[in-house]
Design a protein around this motif. Structure first.
Motif, PDB file in Angstrom:
ATOM      1  N   ARG A   1       0.829  -1.204   0.000  1.00  0.00           N
ATOM      2  CA  ARG A   1       0.000   0.000   0.000  1.00  0.00           C
ATOM      3  C   ARG A   1       0.866   1.257   0.000  1.00  0.00           C
ATOM      4  O   ARG A   1       0.608   2.212  -0.717  1.00  0.00           O
ATOM      5  CB  ARG A   1      -0.920   0.008   1.214  1.00  0.00           C
ATOM      6  CG  ARG A   1      -2.017  -1.030   1.135  1.00  0.00           C
ATOM      7  CD  ARG A   1      -3.066  -0.812   2.189  1.00  0.00           C
ATOM      8  NE  ARG A   1      -4.064  -1.861   2.159  1.00  0.00           N
ATOM      9  CZ  ARG A   1      -5.164  -1.866   2.893  1.00  0.00           C
ATOM     10  NH1 ARG A   1      -5.405  -0.864   3.700  1.00  0.00           N
ATOM     11  NH2 ARG A   1      -6.028  -2.852   2.817  1.00  0.00           N
TER      12      ARG A   1
ATOM     13  N   TYR B   1      -5.393  -5.835  -3.621  1.00  0.00           N
ATOM     14  CA  TYR B   1      -6.306  -6.253  -2.561  1.00  0.00           C
ATOM     15  C   TYR B   1      -6.721  -7.715  -2.703  1.00  0.00           C
ATOM     16  O   TYR B   1      -7.402  -8.256  -1.837  1.00  0.00           O
ATOM     17  CB  TYR B   1      -7.552  -5.366  -2.559  1.00  0.00           C
ATOM     18  CG  TYR B   1      -7.264  -3.926  -2.198  1.00  0.00           C
ATOM     19  CD1 TYR B   1      -6.782  -3.588  -0.943  1.00  0.00           C
ATOM     20  CD2 TYR B   1      -7.467  -2.904  -3.122  1.00  0.00           C
ATOM     21  CE1 TYR B   1      -6.503  -2.277  -0.616  1.00  0.00           C
ATOM     22  CE2 TYR B   1      -7.197  -1.588  -2.798  1.00  0.00           C
ATOM     23  CZ  TYR B   1      -6.712  -1.278  -1.549  1.00  0.00           C
ATOM     24  OH  TYR B   1      -6.440   0.022  -1.226  1.00  0.00           O
TER      25      TYR B   1
ATOM     26  N   TYR C   1      -9.784  -4.865   2.102  1.00  0.00           N
ATOM     27  CA  TYR C   1      -9.284  -3.498   2.235  1.00  0.00           C
ATOM     28  C   TYR C   1      -8.566  -3.264   3.567  1.00  0.00           C
ATOM     29  O   TYR C   1      -7.543  -2.597   3.628  1.00  0.00           O
ATOM     30  CB  TYR C   1     -10.435  -2.495   2.126  1.00  0.00           C
ATOM     31  CG  TYR C   1     -11.105  -2.416   0.783  1.00  0.00           C
ATOM     32  CD1 TYR C   1     -10.411  -2.686  -0.396  1.00  0.00           C
ATOM     33  CD2 TYR C   1     -12.448  -2.063   0.676  1.00  0.00           C
ATOM     34  CE1 TYR C   1     -11.034  -2.608  -1.628  1.00  0.00           C
ATOM     35  CE2 TYR C   1     -13.075  -1.972  -0.556  1.00  0.00           C
ATOM     36  CZ  TYR C   1     -12.369  -2.247  -1.698  1.00  0.00           C
ATOM     37  OH  TYR C   1     -12.986  -2.158  -2.914  1.00  0.00           O
TER      38      TYR C   1
ATOM     39  N   SER D   1     -18.509   0.254   2.868  1.00  0.00           N
ATOM     40  CA  SER D   1     -17.054   0.329   3.006  1.00  0.00           C
ATOM     41  C   SER D   1     -16.613   1.758   3.289  1.00  0.00           C
ATOM     42  O   SER D   1     -15.742   1.999   4.128  1.00  0.00           O
ATOM     43  CB  SER D   1     -16.381  -0.197   1.736  1.00  0.00           C
ATOM     44  OG  SER D   1     -14.974  -0.025   1.789  1.00  0.00           O
TER      45      SER D   1
ATOM     46  N   ASN E   1      -5.550   6.309   0.864  1.00  0.00           N
ATOM     47  CA  ASN E   1      -6.566   5.329   0.464  1.00  0.00           C
ATOM     48  C   ASN E   1      -7.046   5.529  -0.971  1.00  0.00           C
ATOM     49  O   ASN E   1      -8.152   5.128  -1.318  1.00  0.00           O
ATOM     50  CB  ASN E   1      -7.769   5.397   1.418  1.00  0.00           C
ATOM     51  CG  ASN E   1      -7.470   4.758   2.763  1.00  0.00           C
ATOM     52  OD1 ASN E   1      -6.891   3.684   2.828  1.00  0.00           O
ATOM     53  ND2 ASN E   1      -7.870   5.421   3.831  1.00  0.00           N
TER      54      ASN E   1
ATOM     55  N   ARG F   1      -8.013   2.303  -2.709  1.00  0.00           N
ATOM     56  CA  ARG F   1      -9.258   1.764  -2.163  1.00  0.00           C
ATOM     57  C   ARG F   1     -10.452   2.530  -2.711  1.00  0.00           C
ATOM     58  O   ARG F   1     -11.465   1.932  -3.089  1.00  0.00           O
ATOM     59  CB  ARG F   1      -9.229   1.826  -0.636  1.00  0.00           C
ATOM     60  CG  ARG F   1     -10.550   1.395   0.025  1.00  0.00           C
ATOM     61  CD  ARG F   1     -10.401   1.260   1.515  1.00  0.00           C
ATOM     62  NE  ARG F   1     -11.664   1.023   2.186  1.00  0.00           N
ATOM     63  CZ  ARG F   1     -11.792   0.741   3.478  1.00  0.00           C
ATOM     64  NH1 ARG F   1     -10.700   0.671   4.234  1.00  0.00           N
ATOM     65  NH2 ARG F   1     -12.976   0.531   4.010  1.00  0.00           N
TER      66      ARG F   1
END
Length: 265
Positions: A34, A67, A87, A169, A213, A216
């Protein structure tokens, strides 16, 4: 303690230590990926091009790059649970995050088999079972209800499980109270019924907190663009790589109205 009992205890302790090390190694790899912005995978899932959603089929599992695979079949709660498992990742060991110790799937609580809710504290060992129960509990009692209230029950019932999962989410990440703040634009776009606008609103959140993020958000936005094949006459297939490339070239690309520059090798 007998010799046999001592050996059994030692073996049990060794197995637990191995499991913990494996979890720590996986967590380290996940965090390193990440932080480095690494995206891997074959991206074989069907994703809706912004403005021209692709098909969502029953039992579908998509490859979300770094992911891993996410199963978006089932109802909205199940889909959201599967998304969060990927996630958030999993940690047996509590860690400090902003304002609380968290563990499991990024939660500051765990839920025991008897239904009791226990705050995560430094030094505790978090089991997958307690973390799984906690994730399900919070989705059902906090995050799904907050999303339903934000977009309206009629609108919610028209959403696909993937769309419901993406909204849950977001609420899990930002907090159930964020629909009147950081998530207000997302809620307004969803209420409007404009899928591409909702995707753009989700993707726009990627700049928050220094972009930590961003991937994501792009994944959630891409999943939100998926609709049942029955609602799509001429589905177009794309993927998160394509979606990220569109995001890098501005709103026109996000809406599917511009040509994507060739991807360099």
């Amino acid at each position: 303690m007998s010799f046999a009992a001592g050996i059994g205890a030692a073996l049990s302790g060794f197995a637990g230590a191995v499991e913990d090390k494996q979890e720590r190694d996986l967590e380290k790899e996940r965090l390193e990926a990440r932080n480095a912005g690494v995206v891997t995978g074959d991206f074989t899932g069907n994703y809706g091009t912004p403005g021209a959603p692709g098909p969502q089929t029953p039992g579908q599992t998509i490859n979300a790059g770094k992911y891993g695979e996410i199963n978006i079949a089932g109802d909205g709660i199940t889909t959201a649970s599967n998304m969060l498992a990927r996630y958030e990742g999993f940690s047996h060991t509590p860690y400090w995050d902003v304002n609380a110790y968290r563990g499991g799937y990024g939660s500051d609580t765990i839920t025991r088999a008897d239904g009791s809710v226990v705050p995560v504290v430094q030094g505790m060992h978090i089991t997958r079972e307690d973390a799984d129960r906690d994730r399900q509990r919070r989705l059902r009692t906090e995050f799904a209800p907050s999303a339903i209230k934000a977009v309206g029950e009629d609108t919610w019932n028209r959403l696909t499980p993937g769309q419901q999962g993406a909204l849950q989410s977001l609420a899990y990440n930002y907090g159930a109270g964020a629909w009147s703040g950081s998530l207000a634009n997302v809620a307004a776009a969803v209420r409007s019924g404009d899928v591409a606008a909702a995707q753009s609103a989700i993707q726009a959140l990627g700049s928050h907190n220094g972009g930590v993020n961003r991937d994501r958000r792009n994944s959630e936005a891409a999943i939100f663009g998926m609709v049942p094949a029955a609602q799509t006459q001429q589905p177009q297939q794309t993927n998160i790589v394509d979606f990220n490339r569109r995001a890098a070239y501005g709103p026109a690309m996000m809406m599917g109205t511009g040509a994507i520059p060739p991807q360099s090798s």
